[in-house]
Each structure stands twice: as structure tokens, then as C-alpha cells.
Design an enzyme around this catalytic site. Structure first.
Site, PDB file in Angstrom:
ATOM      1  N   SER A   1       0.982  -1.339   0.013  1.00 60.91           N
ATOM      2  CA  SER A   1       0.260   0.007   0.023  1.00 60.91           C
ATOM      3  C   SER A   1       0.374   1.272   0.295  1.00 60.91           C
ATOM      4  O   SER A   1       2.052   1.673   0.071  1.00 60.91           O
ATOM      5  CB  SER A   1      -0.999  -0.362   1.244  1.00 60.91           C
ATOM      6  OG  SER A   1      -0.090   0.369   2.067  1.00 60.91           O
ATOM      7  N   LYS A   2       0.262   2.247   0.070  1.00 62.56           N
ATOM      8  CA  LYS A   2       1.350   3.602   0.226  1.00 62.56           C
ATOM      9  C   LYS A   2       1.307   3.954   1.215  1.00 62.56           C
ATOM     10  O   LYS A   2       2.758   4.809   1.080  1.00 62.56           O
ATOM     11  CB  LYS A   2       0.166   4.949  -0.879  1.00 62.56           C
ATOM     12  CG  LYS A   2       0.393   6.165  -0.976  1.00 62.56           C
ATOM     13  CD  LYS A   2      -0.513   7.317  -0.709  1.00 62.56           C
ATOM     14  CE  LYS A   2      -0.788   8.170  -0.343  1.00 62.56           C
ATOM     15  NZ  LYS A   2       0.900   8.575   0.199  1.00 62.56           N
ATOM     16  N   ARG A   3       0.725   3.405   2.177  1.00 65.56           N
ATOM     17  CA  ARG A   3       1.223   3.394   3.235  1.00 65.56           C
ATOM     18  C   ARG A   3       3.170   2.764   3.686  1.00 65.56           C
ATOM     19  O   ARG A   3       3.813   3.171   4.686  1.00 65.56           O
ATOM     20  CB  ARG A   3       0.642   3.247   4.626  1.00 65.56           C
ATOM     21  CG  ARG A   3      -0.880   4.011   4.948  1.00 65.56           C
ATOM     22  CD  ARG A   3      -1.704   3.770   6.266  1.00 65.56           C
ATOM     23  NE  ARG A   3      -2.085   2.797   5.664  1.00 65.56           N
ATOM     24  CZ  ARG A   3      -2.988   2.032   5.213  1.00 65.56           C
ATOM     25  NH1 ARG A   3      -3.581   3.204   4.729  1.00 65.56           N
ATOM     26  NH2 ARG A   3      -3.628   1.401   4.394  1.00 65.56           N
TER      27      ARG A   3
ATOM     28  N   ASP B   1       5.244   5.049   2.520  1.00 62.18           N
ATOM     29  CA  ASP B   1       5.734   6.365   2.768  1.00 62.18           C
ATOM     30  C   ASP B   1       6.134   5.958   4.411  1.00 62.18           C
ATOM     31  O   ASP B   1       7.288   6.684   4.879  1.00 62.18           O
ATOM     32  CB  ASP B   1       4.563   7.018   3.658  1.00 62.18           C
ATOM     33  CG  ASP B   1       3.598   7.497   2.894  1.00 62.18           C
ATOM     34  OD1 ASP B   1       3.770   7.884   1.421  1.00 62.18           O
ATOM     35  OD2 ASP B   1       2.650   7.800   2.902  1.00 62.18           O
TER      36      ASP B   1
ATOM     37  N   GLU C   1      -1.884  16.598  -0.708  1.00 67.16           N
ATOM     38  CA  GLU C   1      -0.348  15.539  -0.518  1.00 67.16           C
ATOM     39  C   GLU C   1      -0.043  15.412  -1.886  1.00 67.16           C
ATOM     40  O   GLU C   1      -0.373  15.216  -2.599  1.00 67.16           O
ATOM     41  CB  GLU C   1      -1.596  14.431   0.434  1.00 67.16           C
ATOM     42  CG  GLU C   1      -0.311  13.808   1.352  1.00 67.16           C
ATOM     43  CD  GLU C   1      -0.791  11.535   1.510  1.00 67.16           C
ATOM     44  OE1 GLU C   1       0.151  12.061   1.737  1.00 67.16           O
ATOM     45  OE2 GLU C   1      -1.715  11.773   1.083  1.00 67.16           O
TER      46      GLU C   1
END
Ligand code: GLU
Length: 514
Positions: free
Chosen positions: A263-265, A268, A286
Site C-alpha cells: 500500500s501507499k502507507r 511512506d 498531499e
């Protein structure tokens, strides 16, 4: 035997930036099409207007341009089966929903959202889940439970309705997936999915199946998250009396730790992009990083993605797009998910970087230098790049490995000074100046042999001299071959740096020398 015309499609919904899992799906479709002499189509599935995000379609198109994935038909290219944007095909879908109502495969449902919510809550209170299915539909507000007259009255009164698929109550569907093999499911576990919404738009399921049929798609290659929709899609083909395409559901891209979808998380958290290009969310502002902006070469990015789920059956890891086209087959796509490895992604970029010619890399590095206010010539930069490229993964990292070619040290690494600037260093470096001044032809071979001879003749410590020398030239104890550095910066600059260093570091007191 007549080989069926191969036609595959990538069908993104423009709801945000394209995840690299989506790029991989598109890539496998592309490779499959090209390998088999088929056609690759880009269809935009934008029927869910509530999820529309401005700029997302343009982002998708730009991403593929950067990756070098070309479409034979689609929103940009056009083609004989257009329009390729579902919102522009809107009018077409209604008749297909009606066709299913007529054939008895679908029905009108008048339940309002509030009514359904009420029932859902009721179920939840009893720790049960509500599903609009063959059992429940009998007691809900639809054209199967109501009389014909009630239904026409509701329609005459313009009561909002949706069209739902009438899933058989107890029927086993056998599916053959090109990646997963035979999959069976009983319709007992399935709900009556909405095909057509009260806003006059089809849902994904109806539009997707209708368009795949009308666009003569031969193979649907898509992410595993769509596997649960396959029974419904096959039932729809059956209800329409159409031959279904073949299906291949690709395994997920997994988190680096291996559990769950990437995922994008994760990106990050671990500092790597999950999108091909940088994306700025139009609402929140963002910014999410992209492979392009992080300095990846598109060829490296594609090569890495290709191997996350497919393997050539041997040890090879480096593939150009043409080689991928030659070797790709769905048979070699694995069933289980592939862990994303951020370090491996960098490794791929490194492989492509070191294979580029020094001159090409220098051309890419020049703008970086220009931004730093450094004007130099391509020939010099080409030589410098050749000396340091093995040490970097990205073009922008070249600066960190080569800045000392362009500017003399402003300071000297403290630790190195403490350890390597000896009491003898001041006098040795002073002497070295004279030695270097005497060299006519300032080449790597000449300077090295003259300096080393001098060290030996004097009986100095090789390490002591060379470390002090490097410290004055580079400022730290790193970098390529020192004689390559000094010949590139030239005799004059070398002597200047020694002078400055002597001034800055001075003579070290003997007491501190250990
Ligand atoms: N529009 C769907 C998506 O966003 C397409 C799924 C499919 O390929 O059938 O992924």
C-alpha cells in the site's frame, strides 16, 4: 486451427494515481498482446462518478508514456471499437440491463438506501450479515416479490430503482483461470449485485462485461482482487448468450514483509514510491513520490515490475522490453503474491545505470551540475562519471560521489584529520608539492609512479602519505583512485588544494600524534 484474435485491455478507473500493481497488470497485458501478435486496448472505466478524481486519467496516460507501454486502441489512440471512455458510452448500457430483465436474469429493486440500512442494522444486532441474495430477495421490495401491477405503478410514479442480477439460489459455477487453474464456487455465497444504478449509470460489473464483449476482448488479465467478481461475470456472459473471454487473475504485489497488499502507507513508511510518477492529490494537496521523480530509469522500473510475479524459468534477471515480449507467457506467472523489495528496485536501477555509456550518463548529469552553478564540459564530466558510476544507483547520486572534482574542500573530515593528519604530514605534503611541480606530463601513470618512487626513496609510510594527500584533495577519505582525481582536476588545482590544506590544517603537534 484458426488462432483467435488476441485482444486484451487495461481498464483503470480514474479514481487517483495508478498503483505500481496496476502498472504491472498493464505490462503483463501488453507483453501478452505483443508476444501473441495481438492488440492492447486502454479503456477508461469512469461510470462511478462519485469516485472521479480530476487529473487521474491524464496521470494514467502520462505514466504509460513514461514506461514505454503503448496502446493499439484506446482513449488517446482511438480505434474501431470506441468510444473507449465508459462515460461516453453511457447510453449503450441501459438496453443491456433491460435485455436481462426481459430474459428473467435481472430484476428491478426499489428498496431505498435507508430501508436496506435498517435491515442491515437489525442483522448486525443479531451478529449476522445481511446479503441481498436469493433467500432475502423474496421478502424485499423488488419485481420478484411484488406483483406486476405494483411494479408498473412504482415505475409510473418514477420511484427510483436499481437493476439487480438474479443469482441462482444453488448452482455451482466452475471457472477456469489461466493462472489459478480450476476454481469452483456455489452461488449460495453470492449476492444479487447491482448492475444498473438509479442515476442511470451501469455499475462496473455490467459495463465491464458489456464492453469486453463489444470490444471483442479475448483475454481478461487483471488483478486478483477481481477474482471474487468472476462468478458474476461468467453468469452475465451466460445470461447474454455471449462467449466469455479467457481469464487470468494476477497475484498481488505484497508488502516487503510479505503479509498483505503493498500500500501507499508501506511506501511512506519505508521510503519508496508506490506510484510510477509523482502525484499531487487535488483535494488535500498531499504529494506522493513517483519512480520517475526519484530518478529511476523507465527500463529499470519495467524490468523490476516484470519479475514481480513472472519468471523466465532460468536465472536471468535483466530484460529489455523486447526481450520481455519474446519470453513472456502466462504459464510462468506464479500463483502466490510477490513481495516488493525496495532494495532490489535500486539494484535494477544500478544495473541499468552502469550499462549506460559514460557519455550518456554525463549528458544526464550535466543539468544537475548546471543547477549547482557548475559549468564544465561534457568531455570532463564523461571521464568523471566513468570513475564513479559503479558507486551509485541514480544519476542524482553522482554528485555525492564526484563533487570534489568540481570544488575544492571547504572543510576536512574531523575524524580523518584526527587519525590521518600526522605530525609528519605537514612537511611531507610540502615536499610533495615540489615533487608534483616537477612532473611535466601530468597523467595518472606518471604522477603515480613519480609520487610512489619518491615515497619509497624517502622511506615514508605509503599509507601515511597517501591518506594525508587524499585528505587535502578530497576533504574526506573517499573517492576513486587519487591519481585519476588529481590528473582530472589538473596540476594547478592540485597544488592549490595542497596549499590551502596546509594552511587550514597546519602542523600537528607531536604530542597529539598517535
Ligand atoms: N475498472 C477496474 C479497475 O479499476 C477494471 C477491472 C478489470 O480489469 O476488470 O481495476
Amino acid at each position: 486451427m484458426n488462432k483467435k484474435n488476441i485482444r486484451v485491455r487495461f481498464a483503470p478507473s480514474p479514481t487517483g494515481p495508478l498503483h505500481i500493481g496496476g502498472v504491472r497488470t498493464a505490462l503483463y497485458n501488453y507483453l501478452f498482446a505483443k508476444h501473441n501478435g495481438g492488440r492492447f486496448i486502454l479503456r477508461i472505466e469512469d461510470t462511478d462518478q462519485s469516485r472521479f478524481v480530476p487529473g487521474a486519467e491524464e496521470y494514467i496516460i502520462e505514466s504509460f508514456k513514461w514506461c514505454g507501454i503503448q496502446f493499439d486502441e484506446g482513449v488517446v489512440t482511438g480505434g474501431p471499437f470506441g468510444p473507449y471512455r465508459q462515460s461516453e458510452r453511457k447510453k449503450m448500457y441501459k438496453q443491456f440491463a433491460e435485455q436481462l430483465i426481459t430474459s428473467g436474469d435481472a430484476y428491478y429493486a426499489f428498496d431505498t438506501a435507508e430501508e436496506l440500512n435498517q435491515i442491515r442494522k437489525h442483522y448486525e444486532a443479531e451478529k449476522k450479515t445481511f446479503i441481498y441474495n436469493a433467500v432475502e430477495r423474496k421478502r424485499l421490495k423488488n419485481s420478484l416479490s411484488l406483483s406486476e401491477q405494483e411494479v408498473s405503478e412504482l415505475i409510473d410514479k418514477n420511484t427510483p430503482f436499481v437493476v439487480r442480477f438474479k443469482m441462482p439460489e444453488d448452482h455451482t459455477i466452475i471457472m477456469n483461470d489461466l493462472v489459478r487453474g480450476k476454481v469452483e464456487v456455489n452461488t449460495k455465497s453470492l449476492d444479487d449485485k447491482i448492475l444498473f444504478k438509479s442515476d442511470g449509470m451501469p455499475t462496473y460489473h455490467l459495463a465491464n462485461v458489456v464492453d469486453d464483449h463489444l470490444m471483442q476482448i479475448s483475454h481478461v488479465i487483471r488483478g486478483e482482487e477481481w477474482l471474487p467478481s468472476l462468478p458474476l461475470h461468467l453468469m452475465l456472459y451466460n445470461a447474454f448468450g455471449w462467449e466469455a473471454p479467457e481469464f487470468a487473475h494476477l497475484p498481488l504485489l505484497l508488502k516487503p514483509e510479505g503479509n498483505g497488499k503493498l500500500s501507499k502507507r508501506d511506501g511512506d513508511r519505508l521510503g519508496f514510491p508506490v506510484f510510477p510518477l509523482q502525484w499531487k492529490d487535488p483535494k488535500s494537496g498531499e504529494v506522493s513520490s513517483g519512480y520517475r521523480e526519484e530518478g529511476y530509469f523507465p527500463e529499470a522500473f519495467i524490468n523490476m515490475l516484470a519479475l514481480l510475479g513472472w519468471n523466465p524459468g532460468d536465472e536471468r534477471e535483466l530484460f529489455s522490453m523486447d526481450e520481455l515480449v519474446d519470453d513472456f507467457s502466462l504459464e510462468r506467472v506464479g500463483k502466490s503474491g510477490s513481495k516488493f523489495d525496495p532494495e532490489k528496485a535500486k539494484w535494477f536501477n544500478h544495473q541499468y545505470l552502469i550499462r549506460k555509456s559514460d557519455a550518456e550518463l554525463a549528458g544526464l548529469f550535466l543539468p544537475v551540475l548546471k543547477k549547482k552553478g557548475i559549468s564544465t564540459d561534457l568531455q570532463t564530466v564523461t571521464k568523471i562519471v566513468g570513475l564513479v558510476k559503479e558507486r551509485v544507483n541514480f544519476v542524482h547520486e553522482l554528485w555525492g560521489e564526484s563533487y570534489f572534482f568540481f570544488q575544492s574542500p571547504e572543510s576536512y573530515d574531523e575524524k580523518a584529520v584526527k587519525k590521518r593528519w600526522k605530525a609528519v604530514s605537514y612537511d611531507q605534503m610540502n615536499e610533495l608539492k615540489t615533487v608534483l611541480t616537477g612532473i611535466e606530463e601530468f597523467t595518472p601513470v606518471n604522477t603515480e609512479s613519480v609520487v610512489k618512487n619518491w615515497i619509497e626513496e624517502k622511506g615514508y609510510g605509503m599509507g601515511v602519505v597517501m591518506n594525508a594527500f587524499r585528505l587535502l584533495i578530497v576533504g574526506v577519505l573517499k573517492g576513486p583512485h587519487l591519481f585519476a582525481i588529481i590528473t582530472l582536476i589538473g596540476k594547478e588545482e592540485t597544488l592549490e588544494r595542497i596549499n590551502r590544506g596546509l594552511e587550514m590544517l597546519g602542523r600537528k603537534e607531536v604530542v597529539n600524534d598517535n
